[in-house]
Design an enzyme around this catalytic site. Structure first.
Site, PDB file in Angstrom:
ATOM      1  N   TRP A   1      -9.994   7.238  -8.058  1.00  0.00           N
ATOM      2  CA  TRP A   1     -11.222   7.492  -8.819  1.00  0.00           C
ATOM      3  C   TRP A   1     -11.091   7.038 -10.265  1.00  0.00           C
ATOM      4  O   TRP A   1     -12.024   6.482 -10.841  1.00  0.00           O
ATOM      5  CB  TRP A   1     -11.587   8.973  -8.736  1.00  0.00           C
ATOM      6  CG  TRP A   1     -12.426   9.235  -7.530  1.00  0.00           C
ATOM      7  CD1 TRP A   1     -12.018   9.691  -6.311  1.00  0.00           C
ATOM      8  CD2 TRP A   1     -13.827   8.989  -7.408  1.00  0.00           C
ATOM      9  NE1 TRP A   1     -13.077   9.757  -5.444  1.00  0.00           N
ATOM     10  CE2 TRP A   1     -14.200   9.335  -6.092  1.00  0.00           C
ATOM     11  CE3 TRP A   1     -14.810   8.541  -8.285  1.00  0.00           C
ATOM     12  CZ2 TRP A   1     -15.517   9.220  -5.634  1.00  0.00           C
ATOM     13  CZ3 TRP A   1     -16.120   8.429  -7.833  1.00  0.00           C
ATOM     14  CH2 TRP A   1     -16.459   8.769  -6.521  1.00  0.00           C
TER      15      TRP A   1
ATOM     16  N   TRP B   1     -21.170  11.109 -19.834  1.00  0.00           N
ATOM     17  CA  TRP B   1     -21.719  10.966 -18.487  1.00  0.00           C
ATOM     18  C   TRP B   1     -23.062  11.685 -18.390  1.00  0.00           C
ATOM     19  O   TRP B   1     -23.311  12.657 -19.097  1.00  0.00           O
ATOM     20  CB  TRP B   1     -20.755  11.557 -17.458  1.00  0.00           C
ATOM     21  CG  TRP B   1     -19.387  10.957 -17.444  1.00  0.00           C
ATOM     22  CD1 TRP B   1     -18.250  11.517 -17.933  1.00  0.00           C
ATOM     23  CD2 TRP B   1     -19.006   9.687 -16.904  1.00  0.00           C
ATOM     24  NE1 TRP B   1     -17.177  10.680 -17.741  1.00  0.00           N
ATOM     25  CE2 TRP B   1     -17.618   9.545 -17.108  1.00  0.00           C
ATOM     26  CE3 TRP B   1     -19.709   8.659 -16.282  1.00  0.00           C
ATOM     27  CZ2 TRP B   1     -16.914   8.420 -16.709  1.00  0.00           C
ATOM     28  CZ3 TRP B   1     -19.014   7.525 -15.878  1.00  0.00           C
ATOM     29  CH2 TRP B   1     -17.634   7.414 -16.086  1.00  0.00           C
TER      30      TRP B   1
ATOM     31  N   ASN C   1     -10.898   2.147   2.958  1.00  0.00           N
ATOM     32  CA  ASN C   1     -10.414   2.005   1.588  1.00  0.00           C
ATOM     33  C   ASN C   1     -11.311   1.117   0.728  1.00  0.00           C
ATOM     34  O   ASN C   1     -11.581   1.421  -0.438  1.00  0.00           O
ATOM     35  CB  ASN C   1      -8.994   1.447   1.581  1.00  0.00           C
ATOM     36  CG  ASN C   1      -8.407   1.383   0.182  1.00  0.00           C
ATOM     37  OD1 ASN C   1      -8.223   2.412  -0.457  1.00  0.00           O
ATOM     38  ND2 ASN C   1      -8.134   0.183  -0.311  1.00  0.00           N
TER      39      ASN C   1
ATOM     40  N   TRP D   1     -16.631  10.715 -12.917  1.00  0.00           N
ATOM     41  CA  TRP D   1     -15.772  10.458 -11.764  1.00  0.00           C
ATOM     42  C   TRP D   1     -15.227  11.741 -11.159  1.00  0.00           C
ATOM     43  O   TRP D   1     -14.922  11.786  -9.955  1.00  0.00           O
ATOM     44  CB  TRP D   1     -14.611   9.540 -12.157  1.00  0.00           C
ATOM     45  CG  TRP D   1     -13.725  10.039 -13.273  1.00  0.00           C
ATOM     46  CD1 TRP D   1     -13.862   9.779 -14.607  1.00  0.00           C
ATOM     47  CD2 TRP D   1     -12.566  10.858 -13.156  1.00  0.00           C
ATOM     48  NE1 TRP D   1     -12.869  10.393 -15.324  1.00  0.00           N
ATOM     49  CE2 TRP D   1     -12.050  11.061 -14.464  1.00  0.00           C
ATOM     50  CE3 TRP D   1     -11.902  11.441 -12.078  1.00  0.00           C
ATOM     51  CZ2 TRP D   1     -10.910  11.831 -14.721  1.00  0.00           C
ATOM     52  CZ3 TRP D   1     -10.755  12.217 -12.326  1.00  0.00           C
ATOM     53  CH2 TRP D   1     -10.276  12.406 -13.630  1.00  0.00           C
TER      54      TRP D   1
ATOM     55  N   TRP E   1       1.958   1.671  -3.476  1.00  0.00           N
ATOM     56  CA  TRP E   1       0.870   2.248  -4.276  1.00  0.00           C
ATOM     57  C   TRP E   1       0.908   3.771  -4.172  1.00  0.00           C
ATOM     58  O   TRP E   1       0.694   4.484  -5.168  1.00  0.00           O
ATOM     59  CB  TRP E   1      -0.488   1.752  -3.781  1.00  0.00           C
ATOM     60  CG  TRP E   1      -1.059   0.576  -4.499  1.00  0.00           C
ATOM     61  CD1 TRP E   1      -1.180  -0.696  -4.025  1.00  0.00           C
ATOM     62  CD2 TRP E   1      -1.618   0.550  -5.831  1.00  0.00           C
ATOM     63  NE1 TRP E   1      -1.779  -1.500  -4.967  1.00  0.00           N
ATOM     64  CE2 TRP E   1      -2.053  -0.774  -6.092  1.00  0.00           C
ATOM     65  CE3 TRP E   1      -1.788   1.513  -6.821  1.00  0.00           C
ATOM     66  CZ2 TRP E   1      -2.654  -1.140  -7.286  1.00  0.00           C
ATOM     67  CZ3 TRP E   1      -2.381   1.152  -8.024  1.00  0.00           C
ATOM     68  CH2 TRP E   1      -2.806  -0.159  -8.247  1.00  0.00           C
TER      69      TRP E   1
ATOM     70  N   GLU F   1       0.828  -1.203   0.000  1.00  0.00           N
ATOM     71  CA  GLU F   1       0.000   0.000   0.000  1.00  0.00           C
ATOM     72  C   GLU F   1       0.863   1.255   0.000  1.00  0.00           C
ATOM     73  O   GLU F   1       0.515   2.263  -0.645  1.00  0.00           O
ATOM     74  CB  GLU F   1      -0.942   0.005   1.207  1.00  0.00           C
ATOM     75  CG  GLU F   1      -1.991  -1.088   1.174  1.00  0.00           C
ATOM     76  CD  GLU F   1      -2.832  -1.030  -0.091  1.00  0.00           C
ATOM     77  OE1 GLU F   1      -3.391   0.046  -0.401  1.00  0.00           O
ATOM     78  OE2 GLU F   1      -2.933  -2.061  -0.794  1.00  0.00           O
TER      79      GLU F   1
END
Length: 501
Positions: free
Chosen positions: A403, A324, A362, A380, A296, A293
Site C-alpha cells: 500500500w 487526503w 497481485n 492508503w 520481496w 517475489e
C-alpha cells in the site's frame, strides 16, 4: 565451502538450548511438521515434547467478520497438523485464549522447562513474545525463538554501512550473493518425532465454539500441509512461465501459495530452494522471477522489523502531511471502491474477487490501490485496513509495503507522478475482458474493445449488451484525467514543503 550440518545450521541465530526433560513446541505461523526449525530443536533438546497452538483472542476478538476465511484456514490446518502429530504418536493442544496467559499456564501444567517457537517479525508479535518470555523467565523457563518464515531476517543482510536496506534491488542483489545451499538446508524435524509426548485425543474447540462460521474457503483452497504440497507441485509445472504470465489475472500464472506461505503450511526453504535450483540448472527466468517475489517478502519483513512505526505512519515522514479526502463524499467513494462499484471495470472486478474469494491477484492489488489513493484521493490506510480484513493471505509487512508503494509513501515506492490508468491497465492485462466478465457478469456481452470502459461505449452496443449505465452498472465515480491532475497537485504541495524545510 563446507556442507551445512545440524550443529552449525545457519538458521539457528541464538545460543543452542540445553537438554530438558519436557519441552513445549508453540506453533504459530508454521503449521507443518516438515522442515520446521523450532520443532526440530524442541525434539532434539527435549526427552518429551508437547505441542500447542493458541487461537489468540487478542487477535480474533478484533476481527469484524465472524465468517472469516483465514480463521477457517487456520482451524482446518491445525486439525490437519493435529492428525499428523497423532500419526507420529503425539497430539496438539488447541487453546482458545490469550497467548500471554495461556502459554505460561500450559507450561506450568505440563511441567515444561523450555518453550520452542519460531520468530514473528510484526511489532505486536514481538511485544507478545517479550511478555511471554519475561513471564516464563520469572518461573525459570526459557523461551527459544528460531528463524523459520524468512530466508534472511533482521540484520542478516545489511548495507556496507551496516544499515538495513530501504531499496529493493540492492537488497535483492545482496541476498542473491549470499544465498546458497547452506541457507536452504531443511531441518529433518520429522526424523525425531519419537520425542513427542504420547498424549492423544486432546480436546479441540470448533469454529462455532470460538464464535466463527464456515465460509466458502474449502471450495477454493485445500488447507494444511497436504494442501500446500498439492499447490506447490501444481505450480512447479508452471514455474518456468511465471514471469511471462504472472501479470494476467484471467490465466493461471501465479503460484496460489501465498496463504500457505503466510501460515507456514509449507517451508520457505523448500520454496526458495526449488526456485534457486531450477534457475541454476536451467536458467529459468520464471523461477528467478518467483525467487525475486520471495525476496520481496523478506525485504518487507526486515522493513517492518527495523521500522515498526511504518505500520501506522508513512515510511517517508513527509507523506504523513498529505491532505487526503475524508468527508462524506470520500466515504461514499470508499464504499463504492470496497463494493466494486466504481464504474471502472478492472477495479470493480478486482474488488469483487476479493470480497467473494478472499484473494486478489497481485497486479490488481497495485491497480486498485493506485485507484483508491490517486484517483479517489483517499488515505492508503483505509485501503490497507480493508485488505487486512479481507485477504486470506494478509501479512502486515507485505500489505503495508504494498500500500505504501502504491501511495508513493513507502520505501522504494513508485514516484508520486506515476499513476496507473485503470483503463490502459485493463486493456494490457485483461485484453479479452475474461477476468472482468467473470466478476462483473453484467458487462459480459460488451465487446472486447468497450468492456474496459463502458462509459465510452456507443449507446447501441450498450443497449444490445443489456447495460444501462447508472442502473445495471455504475457510471465512473471520478474522471481519471481530472483526478490525476488533482493528485499531482496534492503531492506537489508536500514535496515543495519538504524542499523548503
Amino acid at each position: 565451502m563446507p556442507a551445512p550440518t545440524l550443529q552449525n545450521h545457519p538458521l539457528s541465530t541464538q545460543p543452542r538450548p540445553s537438554q530438558y526433560a519436557t519441552g513445549l513446541m508453540w506453533f504459530r505461523r508454521d503449521l507443518r511438521t516438515h522442515d520446521n526449525a523450532a520443532l526440530f530443536y524442541a525434539l532434539k533438546h527435549c526427552k518429551q515434547v508437547h505441542c500447542v497452538f493458541v487461537f489468540d483472542k487478542t487477535i480474533l476478538d478484533k476481527l469484524p467478520n465472524k465468517a472469516d476465511r483465514r480463521v477457517e484456514f487456520i482451524w482446518e490446518s491445525c486439525m490437519a497438523l493435529k492428525s499428523k502429530l497423532q500419526s507420529f504418536g503425539g497430539d496438539l493442544h488447541l487453546l482458545h485464549a490469550h497467548a500471554e496467559q495461556a502459554i505460561p499456564a500450559l507450561v506450568k501444567k505440563l511441567g515444561a522447562q523450555a518453550v520452542f517457537t519460531n520468530k514473528d517479525y510484526e511489532p505486536a508479535a514481538i511485544s507478545r513474545d517479550a511478555e511471554v518470555a519475561n513471564t516464563l523467565k520469572n518461573e525459570g523457563v526459557e523461551l527459544f525463538r528460531f528463524k523459520d518464515q524468512a530466508i534472511f531476517e533482521e540484520d542478516e543482510v545489511l548495507t556496507q554501512g551496516g544499515k538495513f536496506f530501504s531499496v529493493f534491488t540492492p537488497y535483492k542483489n545482496a541476498c542473491l550473493k549470499k544465498l546458497d545451499e547452506f541457507h536452504l538446508t531443511p531441518y529433518p524435524s520429522e526424523a525425531r518425532m519419537g520425542a513427542l509426548s504420547p498424549v492423544n485425543n486432546l480436546p479441540a474447540p470448533t469454529l462455532e465454539d470460538m464464535g466463527f462460521e464456515r465460509t466458502n474457503l474449502l471450495d477454493m483452497i485445500k488447507p494444511g500441509e497436504e494442501g500446500a504440497l498439492d499447490a506447490f507441485e501444481d505450480f512447479l509445472d508452471r514455474i518456468d512461465k511465471y514471469k511471462d504470465k504472472r501479470d494476467f489475472p484471467a490465466i493461471k500464472g501465479v503460484s496460489y501459495l501465498s496463504v500457505h506461505n503466510r501460515f507456514g503450511t509449507i517451508s520457505i526453504r523448500r520454496l526458495a530452494k526449488a526456485a534457486y535450483d531450477r534457475f541454476r540448472t536451467s536458467g529459468s527466468e520464471g523461477a528467478m522471477g518467483w525467487l525475486n517475489e520471495l525476496i520481496w517478502r523478506d525485504f518487507y519483513f526486515q522493513i517492518i522489523f527495523h521500522r515498526p512505526d511504518a505500520a501506522q505512519h508513512a515510511f517517508k515522514p513527509e507523506y504523513d502531511h498529505i491532505q487526503w479526502d475524508s468527508d462524506e463524499k470520500a466515504k461514499k467513494l470508499f464504499k463504492a471502491w470496497c463494493d466494486g462499484k466504481t464504474g471502472y471495470p478492472l477495479v470493480d472486478a478486482a474488488q469483487r474477487q476479493l470480497n467473494q474469494t478472499g484473494f486478489m491477484h497481485n497486479r490488481l492489488r497495485m491497480v486498485t490501490a493506485s485507484f483508491l489513493t490517486k484517483d479517489l484521493g483517499i488515505d492508503w490506510r483505509w485501503g490497507e485496513q480493508y485488505f487486512a480484513d479481507h485477504l486470506n493471505d494478509f501479512d502486515l509487512s507485505a500489505n503495508n509495503g504494498g500500500w505504501q508503494w502504491a501511495a508513493s509513501s513507502g520505501c522504494d515506492a513508485q514516484p508520486y507522478f506515476r499513476i496507473f490508468n485503470p483503463h490502459s491497465q485493463s486493456e494490457k492485462f485483461d485484453p479479452d475482458g475474461k477476468f472482468i466478465r467473470k466478476y462483473c457478469p453484467e458487462l459480459a456481452k460488451l465487446s472486447n474493445k468497450h468492456i474496459h470502459n463502458p462509459a465510452e461505449c456507443p449507446p447501441f452496443e450498450l443497449q444490445m449488451a443489456g447495460v444501462v449505465l447508472g442502473q445495471t452498472y455504475p457510471r465512473p465515480v471520478v474522471e481519471h484525467d481530472v483526478a490525476r491532475k488533482k493528485t499531482l497537485e496534492r503531492y506537489a504541495v508536500v514535496k515543495k514543503a519538504k524542499v523548503e524545510e
